[in-house]
Design a protein around this motif. Structure first.
Motif, PDB file in Angstrom:
ATOM      1  N   PHE A  66       0.848  -1.193   0.000  1.00  0.00           N
ATOM      2  CA  PHE A  66       0.000   0.000   0.000  1.00  0.00           C
ATOM      3  C   PHE A  66       0.879   1.236   0.000  1.00  0.00           C
ATOM      4  O   PHE A  66       2.083   1.157   0.249  1.00  0.00           O
ATOM      5  N   GLY A  67       0.257   2.360  -0.255  1.00  0.00           N
ATOM      6  CA  GLY A  67       1.023   3.592  -0.240  1.00  0.00           C
ATOM      7  C   GLY A  67       0.327   4.656  -1.061  1.00  0.00           C
ATOM      8  O   GLY A  67      -0.851   4.535  -1.406  1.00  0.00           O
ATOM      9  N   GLU A  68       1.111   5.694  -1.345  1.00  0.00           N
ATOM     10  CA  GLU A  68       0.548   6.744  -2.195  1.00  0.00           C
ATOM     11  C   GLU A  68       0.851   6.378  -3.637  1.00  0.00           C
ATOM     12  O   GLU A  68       1.979   5.995  -3.968  1.00  0.00           O
ATOM     13  N   LEU A  69      -0.164   6.495  -4.477  1.00  0.00           N
ATOM     14  CA  LEU A  69       0.026   6.147  -5.879  1.00  0.00           C
ATOM     15  C   LEU A  69       1.114   7.023  -6.479  1.00  0.00           C
ATOM     16  O   LEU A  69       1.218   8.207  -6.157  1.00  0.00           O
ATOM     17  N   HIS A  70       1.934   6.426  -7.333  1.00  0.00           N
ATOM     18  CA  HIS A  70       3.022   7.166  -7.967  1.00  0.00           C
ATOM     19  C   HIS A  70       2.436   8.410  -8.649  1.00  0.00           C
ATOM     20  O   HIS A  70       1.492   8.297  -9.432  1.00  0.00           O
ATOM     21  N   HIS A  88      -2.762   9.439 -14.874  1.00  0.00           N
ATOM     22  CA  HIS A  88      -3.556   8.610 -15.780  1.00  0.00           C
ATOM     23  C   HIS A  88      -5.013   8.551 -15.344  1.00  0.00           C
ATOM     24  O   HIS A  88      -5.876   8.153 -16.090  1.00  0.00           O
ATOM     25  N   TYR A  89      -5.239   8.878 -14.110  1.00  0.00           N
ATOM     26  CA  TYR A  89      -6.597   8.787 -13.584  1.00  0.00           C
ATOM     27  C   TYR A  89      -7.219  10.155 -13.335  1.00  0.00           C
ATOM     28  O   TYR A  89      -8.082  10.306 -12.508  1.00  0.00           O
ATOM     29  N   SER A  90      -6.736  11.137 -14.006  1.00  0.00           N
ATOM     30  CA  SER A  90      -7.347  12.472 -14.066  1.00  0.00           C
ATOM     31  C   SER A  90      -8.015  12.963 -12.794  1.00  0.00           C
ATOM     32  O   SER A  90      -9.091  13.536 -12.827  1.00  0.00           O
ATOM     33  N   GLY A  91      -7.398  12.690 -11.663  1.00  0.00           N
ATOM     34  CA  GLY A  91      -7.908  13.271 -10.432  1.00  0.00           C
ATOM     35  C   GLY A  91      -6.988  14.392 -10.012  1.00  0.00           C
ATOM     36  O   GLY A  91      -5.898  14.564 -10.562  1.00  0.00           O
ATOM     37  N   ASN A  92      -7.388  15.186  -9.037  1.00  0.00           N
ATOM     38  CA  ASN A  92      -6.548  16.283  -8.582  1.00  0.00           C
ATOM     39  C   ASN A  92      -5.721  15.907  -7.363  1.00  0.00           C
ATOM     40  O   ASN A  92      -4.526  16.110  -7.311  1.00  0.00           O
ATOM     41  N   ALA A  93      -6.388  15.358  -6.374  1.00  0.00           N
ATOM     42  CA  ALA A  93      -5.714  15.061  -5.117  1.00  0.00           C
ATOM     43  C   ALA A  93      -4.895  13.780  -5.254  1.00  0.00           C
ATOM     44  O   ALA A  93      -5.160  12.962  -6.124  1.00  0.00           O
ATOM     45  N   PRO A  94      -3.878  13.617  -4.387  1.00  0.00           N
ATOM     46  CA  PRO A  94      -3.145  12.356  -4.386  1.00  0.00           C
ATOM     47  C   PRO A  94      -4.075  11.195  -4.024  1.00  0.00           C
ATOM     48  O   PRO A  94      -5.074  11.383  -3.332  1.00  0.00           O
ATOM     49  N   VAL A  95      -3.740  10.018  -4.516  1.00  0.00           N
ATOM     50  CA  VAL A  95      -4.528   8.822  -4.217  1.00  0.00           C
ATOM     51  C   VAL A  95      -3.678   7.906  -3.357  1.00  0.00           C
ATOM     52  O   VAL A  95      -2.518   7.650  -3.673  1.00  0.00           O
ATOM     53  N   VAL A  96      -4.234   7.432  -2.268  1.00  0.00           N
ATOM     54  CA  VAL A  96      -3.559   6.381  -1.513  1.00  0.00           C
ATOM     55  C   VAL A  96      -4.337   5.098  -1.728  1.00  0.00           C
ATOM     56  O   VAL A  96      -5.564   5.112  -1.811  1.00  0.00           O
ATOM     57  N   ALA A  97      -3.600   4.014  -1.863  1.00  0.00           N
ATOM     58  CA  ALA A  97      -4.262   2.786  -2.285  1.00  0.00           C
ATOM     59  C   ALA A  97      -3.554   1.573  -1.718  1.00  0.00           C
ATOM     60  O   ALA A  97      -2.399   1.657  -1.293  1.00  0.00           O
ATOM     61  N   ALA A  98      -4.279   0.461  -1.732  1.00  0.00           N
ATOM     62  CA  ALA A  98      -3.717  -0.788  -1.227  1.00  0.00           C
ATOM     63  C   ALA A  98      -4.184  -1.925  -2.110  1.00  0.00           C
ATOM     64  O   ALA A  98      -5.291  -1.900  -2.636  1.00  0.00           O
ATOM     65  N   ASP A  99      -3.331  -2.902  -2.277  1.00  0.00           N
ATOM     66  CA  ASP A  99      -3.657  -4.087  -3.065  1.00  0.00           C
ATOM     67  C   ASP A  99      -3.234  -5.292  -2.241  1.00  0.00           C
ATOM     68  O   ASP A  99      -2.053  -5.541  -2.053  1.00  0.00           O
ATOM     69  N   LEU A 100      -4.219  -6.015  -1.706  1.00  0.00           N
ATOM     70  CA  LEU A 100      -3.902  -7.063  -0.745  1.00  0.00           C
ATOM     71  C   LEU A 100      -4.329  -8.436  -1.247  1.00  0.00           C
ATOM     72  O   LEU A 100      -5.308  -8.577  -1.977  1.00  0.00           O
ATOM     73  N   ASP A 101      -3.571  -9.415  -0.820  1.00  0.00           N
ATOM     74  CA  ASP A 101      -3.833 -10.795  -1.202  1.00  0.00           C
ATOM     75  C   ASP A 101      -4.800 -11.408  -0.190  1.00  0.00           C
ATOM     76  O   ASP A 101      -4.406 -11.862   0.881  1.00  0.00           O
ATOM     77  N   LEU A 102      -6.088 -11.399  -0.555  1.00  0.00           N
ATOM     78  CA  LEU A 102      -7.103 -11.840   0.404  1.00  0.00           C
ATOM     79  C   LEU A 102      -6.935 -13.317   0.759  1.00  0.00           C
ATOM     80  O   LEU A 102      -7.157 -13.712   1.905  1.00  0.00           O
ATOM     81  N   GLU A 103      -6.533 -14.121  -0.227  1.00  0.00           N
ATOM     82  CA  GLU A 103      -6.376 -15.554   0.069  1.00  0.00           C
ATOM     83  C   GLU A 103      -5.317 -15.753   1.160  1.00  0.00           C
ATOM     84  O   GLU A 103      -5.503 -16.538   2.080  1.00  0.00           O
TER      85      GLU A 103
END
Ligand SMILES: [Zn+2]
Lengths: 353, 844
Positions: free
Chosen positions: B708-712, B718-733
């Protein structure tokens, strides 16, 4: 001397009556019953009195002290009450102003309804069995009595997987229904005890896929919940009884059901269960398209070939299966006219649930 | 399939039944009526009939059969005529512009009156001149100086079809003065034919069902006709090369036909059934097909005569096409055939595509005199493939590709010859040439009352079952008293044998007995052992936690494209694509593979919603798809979430606070793992999707659970937003696999804690979690809480130093701690921190 006491009393009570706030009350207290007040000074004069005068005076001054202290307490309580009332009156809010926004998470409407359906089925003894999305042609079609080129395949436009292998037997598809899970469950359970497989009562939820253009009325993916019951005494009457019971729990205790003949390759006899439209009570409205009935689920007695494919001897076992669409139920219940809302995930849609 | 009720009545008496009753009976029995189009018959009396209904009812007093005795010119208009008309009671002069009356103009009194559909003043009909469906009431009007208050109608005006080429001219025997509703009033049912009902894709089949379902008698069609002339026997030969593709081929001959338009009633029925009338003989093939269910093909006999050598007999061969073989079909298109396509040929070559479309050369023309009629059976899979391959759907291929029993080949042929002889004046030759190399086995099923009880749960006496099945033409006989031998009728191919056959018969019994008459029951079977579904329960628990943490669940399309998923990589790192589960057929290029990245799904939805809200926090749980050579793909579940925008929403007395940042998402992750009772560690990480300085991996005992972290910042664009995006990608299994089976709950001490703050000065690059874990370890079990509440830097502390301030709580379950106890713990912590971290206690 007693005259003096009387004078002090009159004067103290008179000034007390005009005291309206805590500050003046305190001033009054210091002046009238404080250590240096005239009344307290009178105590020190007691010594100068004759033995005969003393008891009467003593009584008088003690009575006066008690009286003024009581009056003081009463006054204090009165002022406190008055001040509270005044402050309450002045602190009146405009309660019509909006509250501060709270961040609230929500489940997707499909998840909410899926849980509701599975919850009702769980109460009725159905356990959840999940199976895969990408299926073999064998499980999605052939084991369900839909051989290659069967006309029933036309009812279900299928997404095929490009595996780089054109061998018919290796074909993979995105499951067109949750029914392949039926055979997977049957095989799993029957393999545990091939001679005497256990009865089954399961619910199979999952995403299914149809090769269709995405429009307000059709989607490439949709949830389905399927039910499967297998046992040695299961009849079509049980199918009707069980599904009507489900309908009453799901749509209301008075809801009427109707079963009409239909066709699914993997059940026989097959039926469609309609419920009396809960919007108009069967009189006909826009939700039921004037028919008075809502098509809710497809069902039927499990086809003998499917039982055999699952390792259950059709001569000994019978059962029924049914399938329904949670999104369709939501569309009916909330009068949603555009199926694209579900996977469109517009926050303005999701936040309404 | 469109079915005119008038046609059904040829085969079953439907008196006493309203149209909607008929529709309901069919629908309940598995022939779902999708809509009803009325053309003349009374509309349903009440509204709650449950069907989609269109069309009009004809006024019996105002819409009549009438006769036109003369067609006179209009004094002021060339394109209009005035008809002398008699409606059975009164004479009228009716003005019309119908082009099919022009040829009678000015002939004076016609030798034979024309029978027409007459609408009197104030009758309600459709507007024939409008493209929209629009009703109008006939009113008195003056048109070019002539008064007009009634009209003669086209089919469109009466709602029979779209035809507005001219007015209806009935057959000569039309009864003048009869209400139109009685003469041709109709209603057309649109019936959905499920694959198991293929046998009913015709009028007779549906009539048979209706007869059985209402206890009425089926009126069998007439298959007999007079014959004359030389017999067909010996004149033609049939040669079937592959019986499995062509199990039966039947030929009949009719001579001296005269090609005319069909009688009006035939044309009307064909149009109502959705077919275009062409000529009497062609219409006879279509009419017989819709009536009986057997597609037929008519060849011009004389063309075949000419094609063969002078000494030869006409030989009809059926075979598969040779590679590259060509045929010009009757639509005048030269088609290149595939080796799987079956052809009807003569010795000279291909004549037609079997079961699909005829060839141009041998087609019926206006000059045709003699017709060789084909009734054949074809393999339904082969026909389906061929029709799809050449994109040639037709009424014939619709039926053949669902299966037509070979027994119908002869019945259909006979019925067609019957109609041809009636309508064309032709003479049927004696002899029907029949090649039937592969007759399907007629199913024989044994049923007992026990079978009925076991499947349907009711007692239907076998005698009653016999009666019900016989109404659908099953051949039933008792074998002893306990067993009924049931033989499927010849036209049915959907009845199996053995245990499958029993199920097939049970369905027929249930339909005939009526699903509504089978009582509901509760399952007597034992409840199976109740096992939970721990994996799904755990998934649900994770969803609930995410919702409790304030995130909105989304469910997105699982189909995507590699390009869309590559948006999560900086431009320089896109190159080699991972292996995807690819769709062989897809609805759009951006939906051609199954997703591999859950975070990509979430980011697409974030992007979609950036404009809707100043604060977004979304999560999704679902499968990603990873191909596996020679096997079904892996479908592991992932949890991805993203947050962006204002941490709080604006209110009327407060401005929104600052944006979500790294520590917001870390807070969510900490809360998630705390709720799951998983003791994870966070390690600085580098991941191409994330800011190199603001990215962490989640570690559980050496294995990764996600990142997780702040998106590069580069790809956040690429996602045409203004504010920074923080995100996480987790392995649910992996998370679910690690869930502890249980966890202890600590007792709550009755004694008050001692609270104190300490601040430790450490080097700038000392990770805070190292300090915290040292404090916890050295504090011992009496240290019950250590919360970092301040990070402080100053000149006084010196460059490269920071102060971390912790709020500590000391507490014992056994008694109240005193100052000395507190000092002991504190000294232990400080000593350890000095020794192991080079920290200094910051003097306050
Ligand atoms: Zn309704």
């Amino acid at each position: 001397m007693l005259d003096k006491l009387e004078k002090i009393e009159k004067e103290a009570l008179k000034t007390l009556a005009s005291v309206k706030d805590k500050a003046n009350l305190e001033k009054w207290r210091l002046a009238k019953i404080g250590r240096h007040s005239p009344m307290m000074n009178m105590f020190s004069q007691m010594a100068s009195l004759s033995k005969e005068e003393r008891p009467a005076f003593g009584q008088g001054i003690n009575r006066l002290k008690a009286l003024l202290e009581k009056e003081f307490e009463d006054r204090r309580a009165h002022i406190k009450q008055a001040e509270l009332e005044e402050s309450l009156a002045s602190e009146k809010l405009d309660i019509s102003l909006p509250g501060r926004p709270v961040k609230m998470g929500r489940l997707h409407p499909s998840t909410q309804n899926l849980r509701r359906v599975l919850g009702i089925l769980a109460e009725m003894g159905f356990q959840v069995y999940t199976a895969r999305d990408v299926e073999s042609d064998e499980y999605n079609f052939q084991l369900l009595n839909i051989p290659p080129h069967h006309p029933a395949r036309e009812m279900q436009d299928t997404f095929y997987i490009d595996t780089g292998n054109n061998d018919e037997s290796e074909k993979q598809v995105l499951r067109t229904h949750t029914s392949p899970g039926q055979v997977r469950a049957m095989r799993e359970f029957s393999s545990q005890n091939p001679d005497n497989p256990p009865p089954i009562r399961i619910a199979l939820p999952g995403m299914c896929y149809r090769f269709e253009q995405i429009t307000a009325r059709s989607e490439v993916q949709f949830n389905q919940v399927e039910g499967l019951v297998l046992g040695q005494t299961i009849t079509f009457g049980d199918l009707k009884g069980t599904l009507s019971e489900f309908a009453r729990r799901m749509f209301g205790s008075h809801v009427k059901t109707r079963f009409r003949s239909d066709h699914f390759p993997f059940t026989e006899p097959s039926a469609e269960m309609d419920i009396e439209c809960y919007v108009c009570g069967g009189k006909g409205c826009s939700v039921c398209k004037k028919s008075g009935w809502l098509e809710i689920l497809g069902c039927g007695m499990v086809h003998p070939s499917v039982l055999a494919n699952g390792g259950y001897d059709p001569a000994r076992y019978s059962g029924f299966a049914f399938g329904m669409g949670p999104e369709r139920q939501l569309m009916l219940r909330h009068k949603i006219s555009d199926i694209r809302y579900f996977w469109g995930n517009d926050i303005r849609f999701l936040e309404q649930f | 399939m469109k079915l005119p009720v008038s046609w059904l009545k040829d085969f079953v008496d439907l008196s006493g039944l309203e149209i909607v009753d008929i529709a309901r009976i069919l629908t309940m029995a598995g022939l779902e009526v999708e809509d009803i189009s009325f053309a003349g018959l009374p509309l349903p009396k009440k509204d709650d009939h449950g069907f989609k209904v269109s069309g009009i009812e004809w006024d019996r007093d105002k819409l009549l059969v009438a006769e036109v005795s003369a067609v006179n010119p209009h004094p002021n208009a060339d394109r209009l005529v005035l008809c002398d008309l008699f409606d059975g009671k009164e004479k009228h002069v009716v003005l019309t512009g119908a082009p099919n009356l022009f040829k009678y103009k000015g002939q004076g009194k016609l030798p034979k009156t024309l029978k027409v559909a007459f609408a009197k003043e104030s009758a309600v009909v459709y507007n024939g001149h409008s493209d929209a469906i629009e009703l109008l009431k006939i009113k008195k009007a003056v048109i070019r100086g002539v008064e007009s208050s009634s009209m003669v109608c086209s089919e469109k005006e009466l709602g029979i079809s779209k035809d507005h080429e001219g007015i209806i001219i009935f057959d000569d025997d039309a009864p003048v003065g009869m209400p139109l509703a009685d003469y041709i009033g109709d209603a057309v049912l649109d019936v959905k034919i499920n694959p198991n009902m293929a046998r009913n894709a015709n009028v007779l089949g549906v009539a048979r069902e209706l007869a059985a379902l209402t206890g009425r008698k089926l009126i069998k069609p007439n298959y007999n006709f007079d014959t004359s002339g030389a017999s067909l026997y010996g004149m033609v030969k049939i040669d079937i090369s592959q019986p499995e593709l062509n199990p039966r081929f039947v030929l009949g001959l009719i001579r001296d036909v005269k090609i005319y338009p069909s009688p009006y009633w035939v044309q009307r029925r064909l149009r109502a059934a959705g077919m275009r009338p062409i000529s009497n003989v062609v219409d006879a093939t279509n009419y017989a097909m819709i009536e009986i269910g057997q597609p037929l093909h008519a060849f011009d006999y004389d063309v075949l005569e000419k094609r063969k050598g002078p000494q030869d007999k006409i030989t009809i061969l059926t075979r598969t096409a040779s590679q590259g073989e060509k045929l010009v079909t009757l639509d005048n298109v030269e088609r290149t055939l595939a080796p799987s396509n079956v052809l009807v040929c003569d010795t000279k070559g291909a004549l037609s595509m079997a079961g699909i479309m005829g060839g141009l050369e041998s087609e019926i023309s206006g000059k045709t005199r003699n017709i060789l009629l084909e009734g054949a059976a074809w393999n339904f899979i082969n026909i389906r493939r061929t029709a799809n391959q050449h994109n040639l759907p037709s009424e014939a291929s619709f039926r053949f590709s669902r299966g037509v029993h070979p027994a119908l080949a002869e019945e259909g042929l006979r019925r067609c010859l019957y109609w041809m002889s009636q309508w064309s004046g032709g003479k049927v030759a004696p002899g029907i040439v029949d090649e039937y190399p592969l007759a399907p086995k007629q199913s024989l099923v044994k049923i007992s009352q026990k079978d009925i009880k076991r499947s349907l749960g009711i007692e239907i006496p076998l005698g009653k079952a016999k009666e019900l099945l016989e109404s659908l033409e099953f051949d039933c006989a008792f074998e002893g008293t306990e067993t009924l031998l049931v033989k499927a009728p010849l036209f049915r191919m959907d009845i199996g044998e053995g245990i499958v056959g029993i199920a097939d018969i049970m369905e027929e019994l249930a339909r005939l007995y009526g699903f509504e008459n089978i009582p509901e029951s509760l399952m007597a079977d034992p409840l199976p052992p109740q096992r939970g579904n721990p994996s799904l329960e755990a998934e649900n628990r994770v969803k609930d936690i995410m919702v409790a943490l304030g995130l909105q669940e989304i469910i997105s399309h699982r189909m995507t494209s590699p390009e869309i998923e590559q948006k999560l990589l900086p431009a320089g790192l896109r190159g080699e694509l991972p292996e995807y589960v690819k769709l062989a057929n897809f609805i759009a290029p951006e939906k051609r593979v199954m997703r591999r990245s859950m975070l990509s799904s979430v980011m697409n939805v974030m992007e979609l919603n950036f404009r809707q809200k100043e604060s977004l926090a979304l999560f999704e749980i679902g499968s990603v798809y990873i191909p596996k050579a020679g096997a079904l793909p892996l479908e592991p579940r992932r949890l991805a979430f993203a947050m962006s925008g204002k941490r709080t929403e604006a209110a009327w007395d407060s401005k929104p606070e600052s944006n979500y940042d790294f520590f917001d998402i870390k807070g969510v992750i900490e809360a998630l793992f705390a709720a799951l009772h998983l003791n994870v560690k966070y390690v600085p990480s580098v991941h191409p999707s994330f800011h190199p300085g603001k990215c962490a991996a989640i570690d559980l005992d050496g294995s990764g659970l996600g990142v997780f972290g702040e998106l590069h910042p580069e790809l956040a664009e690429h996602y045409s937003g203004n504010a920074p995006v923080v995100a996480a990608d987790l392995d649910l299994e992996a998370i679910l696999a690690a869930l502890p089976s249980g966890y202890p709950i600590n007792a709550i001490s009755e004694f008050p804690p001692i609270l104190e703050d300490i601040a430790l000065v450490v080097d700038e690059d000392m990770p805070a979690d190292r300090v915290e874990s040292l404090i916890k370890k050295s504090g011992g079990e009496k240290l019950v809480a250590a919360r970092l509440f301040d990070v402080f830097r100053s000149e006084q502390l010196g460059k490269g130093k920071k102060s971390l301030a912790y709020a500590l709580a000391y507490q014992s379950p056994d008694g109240t701690l005193n100052d000395k106890d507190a000092a002991d713990i504190r000294n232990r912590i400080v000593a350890k921190a000095e020794k192991e971290l080079g920290a200094k206690l910051r003097s306050s």
